[in-house]
Scaffold this motif. Structure first.
Motif, PDB file in Angstrom:
ATOM      1  N   ASP A 192       0.825  -1.212   0.000  1.00 46.86           N
ATOM      2  CA  ASP A 192       0.000   0.000   0.000  1.00 46.86           C
ATOM      3  C   ASP A 192       0.857   1.258   0.000  1.00 46.86           C
ATOM      4  N   HIS A 193       2.110   1.102  -0.436  1.00 47.61           N
ATOM      5  CA  HIS A 193       2.997   2.252  -0.558  1.00 47.61           C
ATOM      6  C   HIS A 193       3.967   1.984  -1.699  1.00 47.61           C
ATOM      7  N   PHE A 194       4.658   3.029  -2.113  1.00 53.10           N
ATOM      8  CA  PHE A 194       5.688   2.887  -3.136  1.00 53.10           C
ATOM      9  C   PHE A 194       7.011   2.513  -2.477  1.00 53.10           C
ATOM     10  N   ILE A 195       7.819   1.802  -3.252  1.00 52.61           N
ATOM     11  CA  ILE A 195       9.067   1.281  -2.698  1.00 52.61           C
ATOM     12  C   ILE A 195      10.198   2.240  -3.021  1.00 52.61           C
ATOM     13  N   SER A 196      10.877   2.728  -1.932  1.00 52.56           N
ATOM     14  CA  SER A 196      12.037   3.597  -2.100  1.00 52.56           C
ATOM     15  C   SER A 196      13.332   2.854  -1.831  1.00 52.56           C
ATOM     16  N   GLY A 197      13.236   1.614  -1.412  1.00 50.33           N
ATOM     17  CA  GLY A 197      14.420   0.808  -1.153  1.00 50.33           C
ATOM     18  C   GLY A 197      13.992  -0.564  -0.694  1.00 50.33           C
ATOM     19  N   ILE A 198      14.861  -1.540  -0.912  1.00 46.36           N
ATOM     20  CA  ILE A 198      14.525  -2.912  -0.552  1.00 46.36           C
ATOM     21  C   ILE A 198      15.801  -3.637  -0.166  1.00 46.36           C
ATOM     22  N   GLY A 199      15.675  -4.626   0.762  1.00 47.71           N
ATOM     23  CA  GLY A 199      16.861  -5.350   1.198  1.00 47.71           C
ATOM     24  C   GLY A 199      16.468  -6.628   1.931  1.00 47.71           C
ATOM     25  N   PRO A 200      17.457  -7.475   2.210  1.00 47.78           N
ATOM     26  CA  PRO A 200      17.183  -8.778   2.839  1.00 47.78           C
ATOM     27  C   PRO A 200      17.121  -8.677   4.362  1.00 47.78           C
ATOM     28  N   PRO A 209      16.881 -11.841   7.747  1.00 54.74           N
ATOM     29  CA  PRO A 209      17.053 -13.283   7.948  1.00 54.74           C
ATOM     30  C   PRO A 209      15.731 -14.038   7.869  1.00 54.74           C
ATOM     31  N   ASP A 210      15.842 -15.330   7.644  1.00 55.11           N
ATOM     32  CA  ASP A 210      14.685 -16.231   7.616  1.00 55.11           C
ATOM     33  C   ASP A 210      13.697 -15.882   6.506  1.00 55.11           C
ATOM     34  N   ASN A 211      14.268 -15.572   5.285  1.00 53.30           N
ATOM     35  CA  ASN A 211      13.424 -15.292   4.113  1.00 53.30           C
ATOM     36  C   ASN A 211      12.427 -14.171   4.361  1.00 53.30           C
ATOM     37  N   LYS A 212      12.954 -13.103   4.914  1.00 53.09           N
ATOM     38  CA  LYS A 212      12.137 -11.905   5.105  1.00 53.09           C
ATOM     39  C   LYS A 212      12.718 -10.763   4.277  1.00 53.09           C
ATOM     40  N   ILE A 213      11.844  -9.818   3.949  1.00 57.91           N
ATOM     41  CA  ILE A 213      12.220  -8.689   3.088  1.00 57.91           C
ATOM     42  C   ILE A 213      11.881  -7.404   3.812  1.00 57.91           C
ATOM     43  N   VAL A 214      12.821  -6.461   3.787  1.00 55.69           N
ATOM     44  CA  VAL A 214      12.546  -5.140   4.337  1.00 55.69           C
ATOM     45  C   VAL A 214      12.397  -4.157   3.186  1.00 55.69           C
ATOM     46  N   THR A 215      11.378  -3.328   3.263  1.00 54.80           N
ATOM     47  CA  THR A 215      11.165  -2.298   2.240  1.00 54.80           C
ATOM     48  C   THR A 215      11.028  -0.954   2.925  1.00 54.80           C
ATOM     49  N   LEU A 216      11.580   0.068   2.280  1.00 56.72           N
ATOM     50  CA  LEU A 216      11.370   1.442   2.724  1.00 56.72           C
ATOM     51  C   LEU A 216      10.245   2.015   1.887  1.00 56.72           C
ATOM     52  N   GLY A 217       9.146   2.342   2.519  1.00 55.49           N
ATOM     53  CA  GLY A 217       7.960   2.763   1.785  1.00 55.49           C
ATOM     54  C   GLY A 217       7.825   4.273   1.708  1.00 55.49           C
ATOM     55  N   TYR A 218       7.442   4.706   0.514  1.00 48.63           N
ATOM     56  CA  TYR A 218       7.183   6.144   0.302  1.00 48.63           C
ATOM     57  C   TYR A 218       5.690   6.328   0.071  1.00 48.63           C
ATOM     58  N   ILE A 219       5.142   7.312   0.780  1.00 48.85           N
ATOM     59  CA  ILE A 219       3.720   7.630   0.635  1.00 48.85           C
ATOM     60  C   ILE A 219       3.625   9.058   0.112  1.00 48.85           C
ATOM     61  N   PRO A 220       3.004   9.240  -1.021  1.00 47.62           N
ATOM     62  CA  PRO A 220       2.895  10.596  -1.579  1.00 47.62           C
ATOM     63  C   PRO A 220       2.169  11.531  -0.620  1.00 47.62           C
ATOM     64  N   PRO A 221       2.389  12.843  -0.757  1.00 49.85           N
ATOM     65  CA  PRO A 221       1.725  13.809   0.135  1.00 49.85           C
ATOM     66  C   PRO A 221       0.203  13.674   0.072  1.00 49.85           C
ATOM     67  N   ASP A 222      -0.419  13.816   1.235  1.00 46.48           N
ATOM     68  CA  ASP A 222      -1.872  13.755   1.346  1.00 46.48           C
ATOM     69  C   ASP A 222      -2.407  15.175   1.386  1.00 46.48           C
ATOM     70  N   GLU A 223      -3.002  15.594   0.252  1.00 47.89           N
ATOM     71  CA  GLU A 223      -3.523  16.961   0.111  1.00 47.89           C
ATOM     72  C   GLU A 223      -2.446  17.986   0.438  1.00 47.89           C
ATOM     73  N   GLY A 224      -1.249  17.712  -0.109  1.00 48.35           N
ATOM     74  CA  GLY A 224      -0.142  18.642   0.041  1.00 48.35           C
ATOM     75  C   GLY A 224       0.640  18.496   1.321  1.00 48.35           C
ATOM     76  N   VAL A 225       0.180  17.601   2.219  1.00 47.32           N
ATOM     77  CA  VAL A 225       0.880  17.405   3.493  1.00 47.32           C
ATOM     78  C   VAL A 225       1.833  16.229   3.346  1.00 47.32           C
ATOM     79  N   PRO A 226       3.166  16.442   3.510  1.00 50.56           N
ATOM     80  CA  PRO A 226       4.127  15.338   3.354  1.00 50.56           C
ATOM     81  C   PRO A 226       3.864  14.231   4.386  1.00 50.56           C
ATOM     82  N   CYS A 227       4.150  13.026   3.966  1.00 53.85           N
ATOM     83  CA  CYS A 227       3.969  11.866   4.849  1.00 53.85           C
ATOM     84  C   CYS A 227       5.316  11.267   5.189  1.00 53.85           C
ATOM     85  N   LEU A 228       5.392  10.750   6.395  1.00 51.51           N
ATOM     86  CA  LEU A 228       6.613  10.063   6.816  1.00 51.51           C
ATOM     87  C   LEU A 228       6.752   8.754   6.061  1.00 51.51           C
ATOM     88  N   PRO A 229       7.992   8.348   5.734  1.00 46.49           N
ATOM     89  CA  PRO A 229       8.189   7.028   5.123  1.00 46.49           C
ATOM     90  C   PRO A 229       7.945   5.938   6.164  1.00 46.49           C
TER      91      PRO A 229
END
Length: 851
Positions: free
Chosen positions: A265-273, A275-295
């Motif tokens: 439910d977000h855009f991916i700004s980065g991805i990495g491994p 342990p135990d077949n898990k994936i970490v993603t850094l999510g980007y959320i576009p501004p909501d009505e001009g208000v920036p959102c935290l990643p």
């Protein structure tokens, strides 16, 4: 390090909501070394990052490359480009760093320990990516992505370039692992096999995804055969497989299968491994009505299940787009480095200590304690105690004092394993002891220390004396008198100072209005404390006052206290506590507790007076003889035995009472048996006999009395009274019992003629039998006497004929001359062994034996 820790706590507080109940998977911190903030973030903006187990490499907007250690210190600064650094790469050995810049179309490779392979080259078009090969230090091979993908390797005549791909626009991303190279352009992702030198697959971009320039593709190799693609809002998990059979040698021997496609439910700004077949993603959320959102930082597994999701507070997020963030994961510990143009946040997998901290922050202390119990080797020996202390404080704050007390016992103890480790037990005991004493003070502050008392240890550890004193005083403060007594007697006496507790207790007794039973209980406790304090006199006074049996115990142990019994009716009070125990004590210690002292103290209570004197007489008839006069009255009143056995025994055995006074008492009380005995002692046997016959009417006793006295006058009186009596049974009893004491003829002669006598025939037969028996006995005795006389005479004659040896040295016992002197003097010897000259004998017996 303090600055780093403060920054970590700041980020964690920003990343986690107070209402969050799901335990996070990561912890966050900033590397805030002064060099990092002043040199990079203050004067420029970071553009890319890559990490190695040895160092961190950052590229900035001005074209500089910084090599930092993991503490944030800048070890090297490389002026590599004239424009922003777009990509960084480090070889597997951590010896070379490659960078590129799209603005100045250059690629720079720098050796960190050697300049032998340093190089810088320019390309005709913008350079978007660069990747050093797995064996760069030996083979010097790398790839560069511009609008084409170029494979570069060291050749015999210099650097050899091989075109891998071109004609589809910029190569935004490249990733190389062992024999496979993956890259992405606007159309999709391709995979190339370096051994066969063939492209083995093409994975197209989702046609519905936004512009690839705005949301760049992110790649990483999870292992040698698994490629992870993160693009826009989806993740593709791809598996490289080898074909089992091929009919066409021109076709690739490998192919790629997409195992799963995960949509976020977000855009991916980065991805990495992870342990135990898990994936970490850094999510980007576009501004909501001009208000920036935290990643956000999300961890998912290969099945797409979300394992954790944290909102990340990072500096500069207000001006960032999806391509502004960069992420790099350290392989060996899976630390995640998240970069914005002006900030660097490090996310680390949470360990057990972090988990415990989170559980404590959520007041889940029991879960935290369970973790320490299950994995003790992971923590310091005192972690369990430290968590327990926080748990105790929480329970006290919410008013659960009973639960807190129970858990103190469970947590603050030495287990069997600890007891086997002599090196650490003392240190841990001291730690536990301190923790107990802290809890005692804390409970006392809430006036709830009496709740904790049942759980306070008395050994391993043993607390300081003030702790036990305070605990006992808490029962007094809570008016819990019963438990005060329980723990006073239950705890070993050396745990506390009795004098301190005595002061507490005396104050309560003096200042508190108490019910009678409560006051008695506290006085008993005071007596016990006096015993502990070795003030036996004070303890004895209290026990006697309370009629407590402990008075006998303390007197039995401390004979010196006997002298304190005088006065204040102490002896009488002891008798009231337990008359038998008191009497035993007195008669067994007559030397220290004189009879006179006891008698004078209890004389007012006749029953006690009687019991004491009676037992004393049984114990020693001579002791207390001066009170035998009183004993006559006491026996007359209190002797309940049949026939006044005790009175009769006393009269027979004692000689210390006035007979006339005793007779008066017995006459008044009508004790004929006693009167008979006393009359006999006074010499009034005839009067005693009359009493037996006339008053008691017991002819048998009268006959026995006459037999004992063996007085002819008494027998004559008895025969007269019996024959003149109307009771024929008297004559019958006499006929059957007089035996040989009197001549039966006298009795028969006195029987009136015509008097009817019961059992006369049998009585006469018995008289005749008794007479015959007497004659037989007399004759038998005569025969025995004659026989013995003959034997003894013969023995005497034999002894008289026996010779007596007189040797040459024998002397006359009178003149002291030699017996055998040759003068022919006659010699006389006695059976005693003495020898005399006949002329020296002056008497008929041995003069030497009768001196």
């Amino acid at each position: 390090m303090a600055e780093v820790e403060e920054a970590r706590e700041e980020v964690e507080q920003e990343c986690y909501s107070d209402d969050e109940e799901v335990e996070p998977s990561l912890k966050y911190g900033r590397n805030v070394k002064a060099q990092l903030t002043s040199v990079i973030f203050k004067n420029s903006q970071a553009t890319c990052i890559t990490v190695n187990e040895k160092f961190i490499v950052l590229g900035d907007f001005r074209g500089q490359v910084f090599v930092l250690d993991h503490g944030g210190n800048i070890n090297r600064q490389i002026n590599a480009h004239r424009g922003p650094v777009t990509c960084l790469s480090v070889d597997l050995d951590g010896e070379y760093v490659a960078s590129c810049s799209s603005d100045d179309t250059s690629v720079v490779i720098k050796g960190l320990y050697s300049m032998e392979r340093d190089m810088s080259e320019s390309y005709p078009s913008n350079v978007y990516s660069v990747e050093l090969g797995p064996s760069f230090s030996s083979q010097h091979h790398y790839i560069v992505g511009t609008d084409r993908l170029t494979y570069n390797e060291k050749g015999f005549f210099g650097l050899k370039r091989t075109l891998i791909h071109s004609g589809e626009g910029p190569i935004w991303t490249t990733k190389w692992r062992r024999n496979f190279i993956a890259w992405a352009n606007a159309l999709g992702v391709k995979v190339y096999h370096t051994v066969t030198k063939k492209q083995i697959t093409r994975i197209g971009r989702d046609p519905k995804s936004p512009s690839p320039a705005e949301y760049l593709c992110h790649l990483y190799w999870h292992n040698d055969w698994t490629l992870i693609i993160g693009w826009a809002s989806s993740i593709k998990i791809c598996q490289v497989r080898q074909k089992s059979d091929t009919d066409f040698s021109a076709l690739p021997t490998y192919y790629v299968e997409v195992l799963n496609n995960i949509y976020l439910d977000h855009f991916i700004s980065g991805i990495g491994p992870q342990p135990d077949n898990k994936i970490v993603t850094l999510g980007y959320i576009p501004p909501d009505e001009g208000v920036p959102c935290l990643p956000c930082v999300r961890i998912t597994n290969f099945d797409g299940a979300e394992l954790s999701l944290d909102e990340l507070s990072i500096k500069g997020f207000e001006t960032c787009n999806a391509n502004s963030y960069k992420i790099s994961v350290l392989d060996y510990d899976h630390h995640i480095y998240i970069l914005s143009p002006v900030d660097l946040v490090i996310a680390k997998p949470r360990d057990l200590n972090d988990r415990i901290d989170w559980l404590i922050s959520k007041a889940k202390y029991e879960d935290a304690l369970n973790i320490v119990t299950e994995t003790p080797a992971t923590f310091t020996p005192f972690k369990f105690i430290d968590i327990g202390a926080q748990y105790f404080a929480h329970l006290r704050d919410v008013g659960e004092f009973e639960k807190c007390a129970r858990n103190c016992q469970k947590i603050l103890y030495i287990d069997k394993v600890d007891q086997q480790n002599n090196e650490k037990i003392r240190e841990k005991l001291e730690k536990i002891k301190d923790a107990w004493e802290v809890e005692i003070l804390a409970f006392q502050k809430f006036k709830k220390l009496h709740v904790l008392c049942p759980y306070i240890p008395v050994k391993k550890p043993r607390l300081d004396s003030w702790a036990y004193e305070l605990a006992l005083s808490s029962f007094l403060g809570a008016a819990d008198w019963i438990n005060f007594e329980v723990f006073l007697t239950k705890w070993p006496t050396d745990l506390y100072r009795p004098e301190t507790v005595i002061n507490y207790l005396v104050k309560v007794l003096n200042e508190t209005k108490l019910e009678s039973d409560d006051k008695k209980l506290l006085l008993k406790c005071l007596g016990i404390l006096y015993e502990y304090h070795e003030d036996q006199v004070s303890a004895l006074i209290i026990y006697i006052k309370l009629s407590d049996k402990r008075a006998f115990e303390i007197l039995g142990r401390h004979h010196r206290l006997f002298q304190s019994l005088s006065g204040d009716d102490k002896i009488l009070k002891l008798m009231k506590v337990n008359v038998d125990a008191a009497i035993n004590l007195f008669i067994n210690n007559t030397e220290k507790i004189p009879v006179s002292m006891v008698a004078s103290s209890i004389k007012s209570n006749k029953k006690y007076y009687y019991k004491y004197l009676d037992r004393l007489f049984e114990f020693d008839p001579e002791a207390g003889f001066e009170y035998h006069k009183d004993m006559i009255e006491l026996y007359a009143e209190f002797d309940t035995t049949k026939g006044k056995t005790k009175l009769m025994t006393f009269l027979r055995e004692s000689t210390s009472y006035p007979i006339d006074e005793a007779y008066r008492v017995c006459q008044e009380r009508k004790f004929p048996e006693a009167q008979v005995y006393l009359l006999t002692r006074m010499g009034h046997s005839v009067q005693a006999l009359s009493l037996l016959i006339d008053d008691i009417g017991d002819i048998g006793q009268a006959i026995n009395f006459c037999k004992e006295q063996d007085d002819a006058e008494l027998w004559d009186n008895l025969l007269t009274k019996a024959t003149q009596s109307n009771k024929s049974s008297y004559i019958t009893d006499l006929l059957q019992n007089i035996g040989t004491h009197i001549n039966p003829k006298e009795l028969i002669a006195r029987i009136p003629n015509g008097k009817e006598i019961d059992n006369l025939r049998d009585s006469l037969v018995k008289i005749l039998c008794d007479y015959k028996l007497q004659i037989d006995l007399s004759q038998g005795c005569k025969r025995v006497f004659v026989s013995d006389t003959v034997k003894l005479s013969q023995k005497l004659r034999a002894l008289g004929k026996r010779g007596v040896m007189v040797d040459d040295d024998s002397q006359c016992q009178n003149c002291r001359g030699i017996i055998v002197n040759g003068e022919g003097l006659d010699v006389v010897t006695y059976f005693c062994g003495h020898v005399f000259h006949q002329i020296c004998i002056t008497k008929d017996y041995c003069a030497s034996c009768h001196k």
